[in-house]
Design a protein around this motif. Structure first.
Motif, PDB file in Angstrom:
ATOM      1  N   PRO A 217       0.972  -1.545   0.291  1.00 35.85           N
ATOM      2  CA  PRO A 217      -0.130  -0.268  -0.024  1.00 35.85           C
ATOM      3  C   PRO A 217       1.221   1.380   0.168  1.00 35.85           C
ATOM      4  CG  PRO A 217       0.151  -1.431   2.127  1.00 35.85           C
ATOM      5  CD  PRO A 217       0.275  -2.091   1.230  1.00 35.85           C
ATOM      6  N   GLU A 218       1.794   1.617   0.238  1.00 38.79           N
ATOM      7  CA  GLU A 218       2.568   2.762   0.228  1.00 38.79           C
ATOM      8  C   GLU A 218       3.318   2.661  -0.907  1.00 38.79           C
ATOM      9  OE1 GLU A 218       5.491  -0.654   0.428  1.00 38.79           O
ATOM     10  OE2 GLU A 218       3.965  -0.076   0.737  1.00 38.79           O
ATOM     11  N   TYR A 219       2.792   1.923  -2.164  1.00 35.79           N
ATOM     12  CA  TYR A 219       3.053   2.302  -3.159  1.00 35.79           C
ATOM     13  C   TYR A 219       2.127   3.304  -3.987  1.00 35.79           C
ATOM     14  CZ  TYR A 219       6.094  -1.731  -4.599  1.00 35.79           C
ATOM     15  OH  TYR A 219       6.834  -2.724  -4.448  1.00 35.79           O
ATOM     16  N   GLY A 220       0.802   3.519  -3.270  1.00 39.05           N
ATOM     17  CA  GLY A 220      -0.068   4.951  -3.438  1.00 39.05           C
ATOM     18  C   GLY A 220      -1.051   4.457  -4.830  1.00 39.05           C
ATOM     19  N   TYR A 221      -1.393   3.258  -4.978  1.00 40.60           N
ATOM     20  CA  TYR A 221      -2.620   3.273  -6.071  1.00 40.60           C
ATOM     21  C   TYR A 221      -3.448   3.095  -5.996  1.00 40.60           C
ATOM     22  CZ  TYR A 221       2.900   3.821  -8.498  1.00 40.60           C
ATOM     23  OH  TYR A 221       3.416   4.167  -9.694  1.00 40.60           O
ATOM     24  N   ASP A 222      -4.540   3.710  -6.748  1.00 35.23           N
ATOM     25  CA  ASP A 222      -5.818   3.030  -6.496  1.00 35.23           C
ATOM     26  C   ASP A 222      -6.234   3.011  -7.895  1.00 35.23           C
ATOM     27  OD1 ASP A 222      -6.766   3.490  -3.734  1.00 35.23           O
ATOM     28  OD2 ASP A 222      -6.781   5.371  -3.988  1.00 35.23           O
ATOM     29  N   LEU A 223      -7.175   1.925  -8.347  1.00 32.46           N
ATOM     30  CA  LEU A 223      -7.456   1.659  -9.512  1.00 32.46           C
ATOM     31  C   LEU A 223      -8.438   2.108  -9.745  1.00 32.46           C
ATOM     32  CD1 LEU A 223      -7.105  -0.271 -12.029  1.00 32.46           C
ATOM     33  CD2 LEU A 223      -9.000  -1.933 -10.693  1.00 32.46           C
ATOM     34  N   ALA A 224      -8.431   3.702 -10.316  1.00 31.36           N
ATOM     35  CA  ALA A 224      -9.882   4.347 -11.388  1.00 31.36           C
ATOM     36  C   ALA A 224     -10.598   3.128 -11.957  1.00 31.36           C
ATOM     37  CB  ALA A 224      -9.145   5.618 -12.089  1.00 31.36           C
ATOM     38  N   ASP A 225      -9.715   2.195 -13.125  1.00 35.72           N
ATOM     39  CA  ASP A 225     -10.769   1.280 -14.072  1.00 35.72           C
ATOM     40  C   ASP A 225     -10.127   0.104 -14.930  1.00 35.72           C
ATOM     41  OD1 ASP A 225     -12.729   0.408 -15.262  1.00 35.72           O
ATOM     42  OD2 ASP A 225     -12.847   2.440 -17.238  1.00 35.72           O
ATOM     43  N   PHE A 226     -10.269  -1.164 -14.616  1.00 33.21           N
ATOM     44  CA  PHE A 226      -9.604  -1.373 -16.051  1.00 33.21           C
ATOM     45  C   PHE A 226     -10.549  -0.954 -17.438  1.00 33.21           C
ATOM     46  CE2 PHE A 226      -9.425  -7.000 -16.990  1.00 33.21           C
ATOM     47  CZ  PHE A 226      -8.423  -5.923 -17.708  1.00 33.21           C
ATOM     48  N   ILE A 227      -9.892  -1.383 -18.196  1.00 29.55           N
ATOM     49  CA  ILE A 227     -10.440  -1.936 -19.440  1.00 29.55           C
ATOM     50  C   ILE A 227      -9.598  -3.299 -20.144  1.00 29.55           C
ATOM     51  CG2 ILE A 227     -10.868  -0.722 -21.956  1.00 29.55           C
ATOM     52  CD1 ILE A 227     -10.180   1.489 -20.401  1.00 29.55           C
ATOM     53  N   SER A 228     -10.393  -4.474 -20.552  1.00 33.76           N
ATOM     54  CA  SER A 228     -10.470  -5.583 -21.239  1.00 33.76           C
ATOM     55  C   SER A 228      -9.444  -5.256 -21.715  1.00 33.76           C
ATOM     56  CB  SER A 228     -11.464  -6.415 -20.695  1.00 33.76           C
ATOM     57  OG  SER A 228     -12.045  -5.979 -21.756  1.00 33.76           O
ATOM     58  N   GLU A 229      -8.939  -5.785 -22.649  1.00 31.74           N
ATOM     59  CA  GLU A 229      -9.074  -6.739 -23.898  1.00 31.74           C
ATOM     60  C   GLU A 229     -10.203  -6.433 -24.968  1.00 31.74           C
ATOM     61  OE1 GLU A 229      -4.396  -8.856 -24.572  1.00 31.74           O
ATOM     62  OE2 GLU A 229      -6.124  -9.512 -24.120  1.00 31.74           O
ATOM     63  N   GLU A 230     -11.050  -7.514 -25.072  1.00 32.47           N
ATOM     64  CA  GLU A 230     -12.263  -7.653 -25.514  1.00 32.47           C
ATOM     65  C   GLU A 230     -12.945  -5.826 -25.715  1.00 32.47           C
ATOM     66  OE1 GLU A 230     -11.630  -9.087 -22.860  1.00 32.47           O
ATOM     67  OE2 GLU A 230     -10.815 -10.835 -23.524  1.00 32.47           O
ATOM     68  N   ARG A 231     -12.661  -5.616 -24.369  1.00 36.19           N
ATOM     69  CA  ARG A 231     -13.580  -3.899 -24.242  1.00 36.19           C
ATOM     70  C   ARG A 231     -13.237  -3.042 -25.473  1.00 36.19           C
ATOM     71  NH1 ARG A 231     -14.219  -0.750 -18.524  1.00 36.19           N
ATOM     72  NH2 ARG A 231     -14.753   0.564 -20.027  1.00 36.19           N
ATOM     73  N   ILE A 232     -11.515  -3.271 -25.097  1.00 34.59           N
ATOM     74  CA  ILE A 232     -10.754  -2.214 -26.177  1.00 34.59           C
ATOM     75  C   ILE A 232     -11.267  -2.184 -27.528  1.00 34.59           C
ATOM     76  CG2 ILE A 232      -7.911  -1.807 -27.148  1.00 34.59           C
ATOM     77  CD1 ILE A 232      -7.396  -1.901 -24.506  1.00 34.59           C
ATOM     78  N   LEU A 233     -11.635  -3.886 -28.014  1.00 28.33           N
ATOM     79  CA  LEU A 233     -11.423  -3.638 -30.119  1.00 28.33           C
ATOM     80  C   LEU A 233     -12.681  -3.389 -29.751  1.00 28.33           C
ATOM     81  CD1 LEU A 233     -11.371  -8.202 -29.755  1.00 28.33           C
ATOM     82  CD2 LEU A 233      -9.648  -5.664 -30.800  1.00 28.33           C
TER      83      LEU A 233
END
Length: 449
Positions: free
Chosen positions: A161-177
């Motif tokens: 957690p000391e890296y300090g990253y929060d996931l805002a969104d995940f875009i899969s390969e299927e969605r990209i297509l």
């Protein structure tokens, strides 16, 4: 600390380092009451020391604190900067005769500066680590690509957690297509990410180009994550005319700055031990000579870096005919070991003459213990990985020696080797200092096996 203020943090560290440098010099001047330097010379010294630090620090970037948060990396960069600074200051003042300052004054100034900065950096990193674990100073990220790779990346972030990253969104390969360039850009901008991680198995070059362009236009960092998992950290990204190549090797290449720091530390530490410890050396030599027949020192051929043989030196702890039947390893209650030798081996005092080997450059203070060719051949037969240890200088002490102690047979030597292989993957001045402190603890407690 809010993210919008983080851009000012390097400047704050830079200014604070400069203030601590001046504080160290001022306190050193107060400590050295017998100083013969005039106020004019001191003012000149302060002026040049500050100017040189501004230049060296700006070039090295020792004030930068980057993600992931690693105190050891920052301290190593600072120490390298400090050594370059000392070298330039020494050259300017002593070769151009700009004033006289005693060695004590210089030594005290740099020791105080180093101490101040280490304490300050530790406090800063503790604060950042605590703040990020509490949810402050976080960066919003978007992950694009392969779901399995993305999951591994998220697991790493969750464990740290000391890296300090929060996931805002995940875009899969299927969605990209299903998305064109405009819809992908709109989707990314709506999440207001600070960084975009691209997880790939087979990289789409056109997609990567679009994302890099998007990052450049919107001041968003673009990072690429491959599906490669390494069992060690022996990998380096090399740029061949704008073509990024991941260089993976079976043996880790030790960075030039790490080699420079280790060798500088070896020389300074060994010189200090041999000069200030000379009375102890003399006492050990006298007791060794008077308690058993034979010479004070024991000399034996060992194999060093790149399989180059050298002679190691110890205070003799065994009878002079200890190996009349050939090479043997010492064992528990070994009758060949003298009574005084047993006490020295428990406290590791028999190893002290090896500081001469360190000064000569045959060994380092910390590194895998050197072995004889006779045993190396047997170890390699059982564990070929041992050859990796021959890529670095052997050490007077090692993490294997601290945790395992002296080995009584080849199987135990193979077990101890596993500790040294871990050290090989994480060589740094910080880890060396930690091993030295643990060695001193073993010596004081008399727990040497």
């Amino acid at each position: 600390m809010s993210i919008r203020y983080s851009k000012y943090f390097p400047g704050f560290i830079f200014v604070t380092d400069l203030l601590l440098l001046n504080l160290a010099v001022y306190n050193s001047h107060l400590i050295e009451t017998q100083s013969t330097s005039s106020s004019t010379e001191l003012s000149l010294f302060l002026f040049l020391v500050n100017i040189i630090w501004l230049g060296v620090s700006a070039i090295s970037g020792s004030f930068n604190i980057k993600r992931p948060l690693r105190l050891s990396d920052n301290i190593n960069r600072f120490m390298l900067t400090l050594m370059y600074h000392l070298l330039i200051v020494f050259t300017v003042f002593y070769f151009f005769h700009l004033g006289y300052f005693s060695r004590l004054f210089l030594l005290t100034s740099y020791v105080l500066f180093f101490t101040f900065v280490i304490i300050y950096r530790s406090v800063v990193f503790f604060f950042l680590d605590y703040a990020r674990k509490k949810g402050y100073n976080h960066r919003q990220i978007v992950i694009i690509g392969d779901e399995k790779i993305a999951q591994r990346l998220l697991e790493s972030f969750n464990h740290h957690p000391e890296y300090g990253y929060d996931l805002a969104d995940f875009i899969s390969e299927e969605r990209i297509l299903t998305m064109n360039e405009d819809s992908l850009t709109e989707s990314l901008l709506s999440k207001k990410p600070d960084e975009v991680f691209i997880c790939y198995k087979q990289m789409d070059s056109e997609l990567l180009k679009r994302l890099i362009k998007f990052g450049d236009n919107n001041f968003i960092k673009i990072k690429v994550v491959s599906d490669l998992i390494l069992s060690n950290n022996a990998a380096q990204l090399v740029n061949y005319n704008n073509l990024p190549v991941l260089h993976i090797t079976s043996h880790p290449e030790i960075a030039m700055k790490v080699r420079f720091l280790k060798r500088s530390f070896d020389i300074l530490f060994s010189t200090g031990v041999m000069v200030f410890g000379s009375p102890i050396f003399l006492i050990l030599a006298i007791v060794t000579k008077t308690t058993s027949k034979g010479p004070v020192f024991y000399r034996q051929e060992r194999i060093g870096r790149n399989e180059k043989p050298f002679y190691i030196h110890k205070f003799r702890s065994m009878r002079i005919d200890a190996e009349k039947w050939g090479p043997q390893l010492a064992r528990e209650d070994d009758p060949r070991v003298t009574k005084w030798g047993k006490a020295m081996r428990k406290t590791r005092l028999d190893e002290l003459p090896q500081f001469w080997n360190v000064l000569r450059g045959d060994m380092s203070v910390v590194g895998p213990r050197p072995e004889r060719q006779h045993f190396i051949e047997q170890i390699v037969e059982k564990t070929p990985n041992y050859k990796k240890l021959l890529r670095v200088k052997p050490g007077l002490t090692s993490i294997g020696q601290v945790h395992y102690g002296y080995a009584e047979n080849v199987d135990q030597m193979c077990d101890r080797m596993r500790y040294d292989l871990v050290y090989l993957q994480n060589i740094s001045l910080n880890s060396d200092l930690s091993i030295i402190l643990k060695t001193v603890k073993v010596m004081v407690q008399g727990k040497g096996k």
